[in-house]
Structures are given as structure tokens and as C-alpha cells.
Design a protein around this motif. Structure first.
Motif, PDB file in Angstrom:
ATOM      1  N   THR A 195      84.431   3.491   9.738  1.00  0.00           N
ATOM      2  CA  THR A 195      83.631   3.170  10.926  1.00  0.00           C
ATOM      3  C   THR A 195      84.799   2.838  11.930  1.00  0.00           C
ATOM      4  O   THR A 195      84.349   2.333  13.160  1.00  0.00           O
ATOM      5  N   ILE A 196      85.825   2.908  11.729  1.00  0.00           N
ATOM      6  CA  ILE A 196      87.099   2.406  12.739  1.00  0.00           C
ATOM      7  C   ILE A 196      87.240   3.622  14.041  1.00  0.00           C
ATOM      8  O   ILE A 196      87.334   4.679  13.416  1.00  0.00           O
ATOM      9  N   GLY A 197      87.329   2.983  15.219  1.00  0.00           N
ATOM     10  CA  GLY A 197      87.473   3.484  16.098  1.00  0.00           C
ATOM     11  C   GLY A 197      88.901   3.399  16.687  1.00  0.00           C
ATOM     12  O   GLY A 197      89.373   2.514  16.404  1.00  0.00           O
ATOM     13  N   SER A 198      89.114   4.145  17.794  1.00  0.00           N
ATOM     14  CA  SER A 198      90.421   3.873  18.641  1.00  0.00           C
ATOM     15  C   SER A 198      90.332   4.143  20.223  1.00  0.00           C
ATOM     16  O   SER A 198      89.137   4.970  20.766  1.00  0.00           O
ATOM     17  N   PHE A 199      91.114   3.850  20.853  1.00  0.00           N
ATOM     18  CA  PHE A 199      91.215   3.934  22.313  1.00  0.00           C
ATOM     19  C   PHE A 199      92.855   3.862  22.866  1.00  0.00           C
ATOM     20  O   PHE A 199      93.468   3.302  22.096  1.00  0.00           O
ATOM     21  N   ARG A 200      93.103   4.320  23.899  1.00  0.00           N
ATOM     22  CA  ARG A 200      94.429   4.325  24.452  1.00  0.00           C
ATOM     23  C   ARG A 200      94.285   3.762  26.001  1.00  0.00           C
ATOM     24  O   ARG A 200      93.482   4.056  26.770  1.00  0.00           O
ATOM     25  N   THR A 201      94.999   2.751  26.263  1.00  0.00           N
ATOM     26  CA  THR A 201      95.152   2.108  27.501  1.00  0.00           C
ATOM     27  C   THR A 201      95.797   3.084  28.579  1.00  0.00           C
ATOM     28  O   THR A 201      96.666   4.032  27.871  1.00  0.00           O
ATOM     29  N   ALA A 202      95.437   2.948  29.837  1.00  0.00           N
ATOM     30  CA  ALA A 202      96.197   3.559  30.725  1.00  0.00           C
ATOM     31  C   ALA A 202      97.756   3.537  30.817  1.00  0.00           C
ATOM     32  O   ALA A 202      98.277   2.184  30.599  1.00  0.00           O
ATOM     33  N   PRO A 203      98.539   4.149  30.994  1.00  0.00           N
ATOM     34  CA  PRO A 203     100.084   3.912  31.128  1.00  0.00           C
ATOM     35  C   PRO A 203     100.413   3.188  32.187  1.00  0.00           C
ATOM     36  O   PRO A 203      99.848   3.028  33.381  1.00  0.00           O
ATOM     37  N   ALA A 204     101.544   2.555  32.159  1.00  0.00           N
ATOM     38  CA  ALA A 204     102.260   1.580  33.169  1.00  0.00           C
ATOM     39  C   ALA A 204     102.568   2.332  34.227  1.00  0.00           C
ATOM     40  O   ALA A 204     102.345   1.645  35.475  1.00  0.00           O
ATOM     41  N   ARG A 205     103.162   3.539  34.351  1.00  0.00           N
ATOM     42  CA  ARG A 205     103.403   4.186  35.481  1.00  0.00           C
ATOM     43  C   ARG A 205     102.762   5.716  35.475  1.00  0.00           C
ATOM     44  O   ARG A 205     102.349   6.049  34.576  1.00  0.00           O
TER      45      ARG A 205
END
Length: 540
Positions: A195-205
Motif C-alpha cells: 500500500t506504500i505510495g511515492s511522490f517527488r517534489t519539484a526541483p529547486a531550479r
């Protein structure tokens, strides 16, 4: 979006619930809502909208408590009767579903994680970490319990439970893993690893990325197939231009519309396959005005979705907001506020949305890190399919799009793919055939109707054939209509309709930064076949 039917007899009110048509035609949606709520209150139906965990109306939503590992389910009762005592169910048997993500105002550091449970649960929470085997401590969830009364004799009352966690101070450009749970259901336990999901934050630049977009999805095999092809694009986020679920199949925005709230359960389960890892940034279509939920019929959207909340009025207009990802500024609008075709919510913001839009576009253009500005909303500014173009959208917003040199506008509403040439002042500023490049600072703005997300398809005027990549059939002009302030479809013949495709599809946009930034825009069919592409570069 359901096709309009001007000239049809007025709908009959919902038995024992609706407003007589002679009254409804003179009332705004908020007035209809107040009337409806008062009538249902006299029948002792419990009004719900949504509530947080501390004010869940006795539904057993005890976030943060240390009670036993049980969920509580209100037993079914007759409309107008008091709610009986809840039935206790072992929390280990209650599985979360419908996970969906959305950015906060800063996609580099903020993310909303939202989900649903079929029964009320104790102590709902989220765990998050940078490794799937180390999810970290529990973060208490906010509970929004949504009650929908029986709106007709065919539909039961429905209780729904939506859970939300706002994550802040995340690290830019980082992949996070998360699990959602409650007492009796721990996502960190080995048996819950799937049931574990994931995401990625936007890059700093700013760096290269892809985003996708469509409108008018609903629940269907085509919708599910589109989701899977979208997932294969590995998008940083997805834009949904309204008409999300079609629980309300009528889409008039009136209290006489009936809608089955249970359709949202199916929709969120369907969309979870992609939305659990791709921020699903929605705005509001006419089918998303569900009149029972205050205010403006948007209480259901506020319960189910958490969005950036930085628009002119997040409570009354949850689908209006903005964010910046890399070198692209994105603005979501609620076209119900300005629509001439479907006027149920027309004017509800009293001009505040348009004033906010002017300020927001100005701020994005003043930001040195923003190369491109993308605006998305539901009703079409330019389309030649079934609904044609909405003159209200054109009158309210097109001058601002021109003033601030918007680069791309994405709409839904018409269940086709259609793309204009570069449009300036309502005319063709520059032809943009398949594969061409355009400069908004010189040529004008390209408008895309991406309404082929999953609902039944529309078409074009008789004799007007599709024209798309590999099957180009250029025409000098195309017949269509534009909705006027009198709510009348005014015929017009236009030259700006460049690409037309009657098929389920979506938009995929590859963005690059650097000395020569560009947006490579493609339309992909549900099969993955490309049906259109063009390029946007500024100031070449």
C-alpha cells in the motif's frame, strides 16, 4: 460535459425535495441551495457539508485519540429519521483507497496527500519518509466527513469520509514514500507494504519536465486507459480541466440536478493508479457544481480535494489557484463564474476572480524564473465542437491573456481534441500547422480543447472531418457557435480551427529551461499514438 439541449421542456423538480421550476429559474445557486437546505431541514435530514475530526458530528472520526482499533459505521436509516448508533467494525478490515496528491502553493516544499475510507475510522494518519522501509512517525490526518442526503427516491443518503494531510518543509527535488492508515491498519507493517505510495517534489531550479492535461473524464474503460498512458509519460503533474467524476450527470448546476455521490468512490479508486504518485491538479467544471453542498455547490469538491488554496477565495472557489513548477507558472480558473452558456454560478465572485487573475498573471510575468504561463479551466474559449465557444470566457478573460502574454490555454467541456492556430484579437495571428513553432509574443495564443479524457465523444459540424497528424484535411473555415450574454448560441464561421480529432486523448507537454526554453506540446490518443504536436518558443 453533457451536450446542451436548448428548447427542451424544463425539468421536473426532484419529488418532495426540489424547487418548483417557476421559482428556480429566478434563483441563483446559493439561493437555491438555501431553499433546498431549509426544506430538507424541516424533514429533519442532517445537513453535513464537511467537518473536521474535532467536529465530526458523532461519526466516530476521532483523529489523534487512542481508542480501540475499530471503525464506526452509521447504520442505514430512513430519510428524516435520527441516525442510529454506529456499528463497530474492526479497523484492520477497513482499507484506505482513492489516494490522490496535489501540490501546495510551493511544489518544491509542499504536498497534500488525500485519501478515502469506506467507514469512519479512529486516529487516521500518514507516515512519510525518504525510504520505503522507513516511513517515519504518524502524522495526524484531517477528516472531512461528507453527508449527502437522499436527493430522490432512487438514491440513498450517503456518508463519505475523506482524509487529508498537508506536508510542508519538504526537500526540493526529492522522492518521498508514504503510507496512509488508522488504528488497526498500519502501512508500516510488512503485510501492508504493497500500500506504500511515492511522490517527488519539484526541483529547486528549473530543469526539463513533462506535464499532462485533459478534461471530462468520468468513469470508463477509456478513462482508465488514458490514465495508464499518462502514467507512462512520467509527468511531474497532471492538470484536470473540470467535469471530473460526473456524479451529477445533468451539469446544469441547479438543485433539480440529482447526483449519486457514490460515483466518487468509483472515480477515486479508478484514478488512484496514477494520482497516488502524480499530483492531480483539478479545477471546476459545470458537472462539478453539486447544488446541495454549500457554498456555490462546491462543498463536495472542498471535502474531496485539497489544492494550493492561494486563489481569491479558497473556501468559495476551491478550483481557483496558482503554482509555479520549474520555469512554468500555472493558473487554474473556475469558468462557471463567467459562463454565458451555463449560468447557474455566473457572477458569484462579483468580479473578484477576474481581478485576482489580472494580479496573478502580472506577478508571474514579473518573475524572472518564469518563462511560460499556462492557464486551464473548463468552458472553451475557442472550439467548434458541440458546445462551441463561451462568449463569457472570451469577454472576461481573453483581454487579460493578451495583456500578460499567456503562452497556452487548456480547456475541456467539448469531448474531443481540438487545437487552434495562434489567435490574436479573435483572429488568426499566425497559422500553426502540425509540427510548427509559434511565438506568443508575436503570433498570439494557442488554445487547446482536451476534452477526450473518457466520457462519450462529441463530434464536429456536419461535413467537417477530423484533421490531425498523418490525416491532415485543412479547411479555410469551420461553422460553429458562440454563446452570448442572452444565453443564445450565435452562429459564426471561423478560420482558427487547425487540428480536430474525435477520439479519447490527452495533452503531454515537455518543458525545457535554459538559454532557449521551449514547450513541446503533443496530443496523444488513448492508444499512445500522437495526433498533434507543435512547439512554443518566446522571443526567438
Amino acid at each position: 460535459m453533457t451536450a446542451p439541449s436548448p428548447g427542451t421542456p424544463p425539468e421536473r423538480p426532484v419529488p418532495d425535495v426540489g424547487i418548483p421550476e417557476r421559482l428556480a429559474r429566478h434563483m441563483s445557486m446559493p439561493e437555491q441551495h438555501a431553499y433546498l437546505r431549509a426544506r430538507l431541514s424541516r424533514r429533519r435530514v442532517l445537513a453535513g457539508s464537511f467537518a473536521t475530526a474535532g467536529a465530526a458530528g458523532g461519526l466516530g472520526l476521532l483523529a489523534g485519540s487512542s481508542g480501540s482499533a475499530y471503525a464506526e459505521r452509521p447504520a442505514a436509516g430512513l430519510r428524516g429519521a435520527s441516525r442510529p448508533a454506529p456499528v463497530r467494525v474492526d479497523g484492520s478490515l477497513v482499507a484506505p483507497f482513492g489516494r490522490h496528491l496535489a501540490f501546495g502553493a510551493d511544489p518544491r516544499t509542499q504536498m497534500w496527500v488525500s485519501w478515502q475510507v469506506p467507514l469512519a475510522v479512529r486516529s487516521p494518519y500518514l507516515r512519510v519518509g525518504t525510504e520505503p522501509w522507513d516511513l517515519g512517525p504518524k502524522v495526524q490526518a484531517e477528516v472531512r466527513a461528507l453527508h449527502t442526503p437522499s436527493l430522490s427516491r432512487r438514491l440513498p443518503a450517503v456518508e463519505q469520509y475523506y482524509l487529508h494531510v498537508a506536508l510542508d518543509r519538504l526537500a526540493p527535488g526529492t522522492t518521498y514514500y508514504y503510507g496512509v492508515g488508522h488504528d488497526g491498519f498500519d502501512p508500516a507493517s510488512p503485510e501492508r507494504a504493497a500500500t506504500i505510495g511515492s511522490f517527488r517534489t519539484a526541483p529547486a531550479r528549473p530543469e526539463r519536465f513533462v506535464f499532462t492535461a485533459f478534461g471530462d473524464q468520468g468513469v470508463s474503460h477509456h478513462a482508465l486507459a488514458n490514465d495508464q498512458v499518462i502514467l507512462g509519460q512520467n509527468p511531474a503533474f497532471h492538470l484536470h480541466a473540470g467535469d471530473i467524476c460526473y456524479a451529477d450527470t445533468t451539469g446544469h448546476g441547479k438543485d433539480t440536478d440529482t447526483y449519486d455521490a457514490r460515483a466518487w468512490d468509483t472515480y477515486l479508486a479508478q484514478t488512484e493508479t496514477v494520482a497516488k504518485s502524480v499530483p492531480w491538479m483539478v479545477t471546476t467544471g459545470n458537472h462539478d457544481m453539486e447544488a446541495w453542498y454549500s457554498p456555490n455547490g462546491y462543498g463536495g469538491q472542498s471535502a474531496r480535494w485539497s489544492l494550493p488554496g492561494n486563489g481569491f477565495d479558497p473556501r468559495h472557489a476551491p478550483g481557483v489557484y496558482s503554482f509555479r513548477y520549474g520555469n512554468v507558472g500555472v493558473v487554474a480558473l473556475d469558468a462557471n463564474d463567467v459562463s454565458y452558456e451555463i449560468p447557474a454560478n455566473r457572477g458569484y465572485s462579483d468580479g473578484r476572480q477576474t481581478a485576482w487573475l489580472d494580479r496573478r498573471l502580472g506577478a508571474l510575468r514579473a518573475d524572472d524564473d518564469v518563462d511560460f504561463v499556462v492557464v486551464f479551466f473548463h468552458h472553451c474559449a475557442y472550439s467548434t465542437s458541440t458546445h462551441g465557444s463561451d462568449g463569457g470566457v472570451r469577454d472576461a478573460w481573453l483581454p487579460l491573456f493578451t495583456k500578460h502574454q499567456v503562452d497556452l490555454v487548456v480547456n475541456g467541456h467539448n469531448h474531443v481534441y481540438e487545437r487552434t492556430d495562434a489567435v490574436r484579437g479573435g483572429e488568426v495571428g499566425r497559422p500553426v500547422p502540425v509540427g510548427a513553432s509559434t511565438d506568443p509574443t508575436r503570433d498570439g495564443i494557442v488554445y487547446v480543447t482536451a476534452g477526450g479524457a473518457g466520457k462519450d465523444l462529441y463530434g464536429f459540424a456536419p461535413g467537417v472531418r477530423d484533421s490531425y497528424e498523418g490525416h491532415v484535411r485543412d479547411r479555410e473555415s469551420v461553422p460553429t457557435v458562440r454563446w452570448t450574454e442572452r444565453r443564445a448560441p450565435d452562429p459564426e464561421r471561423v478560420a482558427w480551427s487547425r487540428v480536430r480529432y474525435t477520439g479519447h486523448s490527452f495533452l503531454a507537454v515537455e518543458v525545457t529551461a535554459g538559454a532557449h526554453p521551449r514547450m513541446a506540446v503533443s496530443a496523444l490518443a488513448v492508444t499512445g499514438e500522437r495526433v498533434d504536436h507543435f512547439e512554443i518558443r518566446r522571443g526567438r
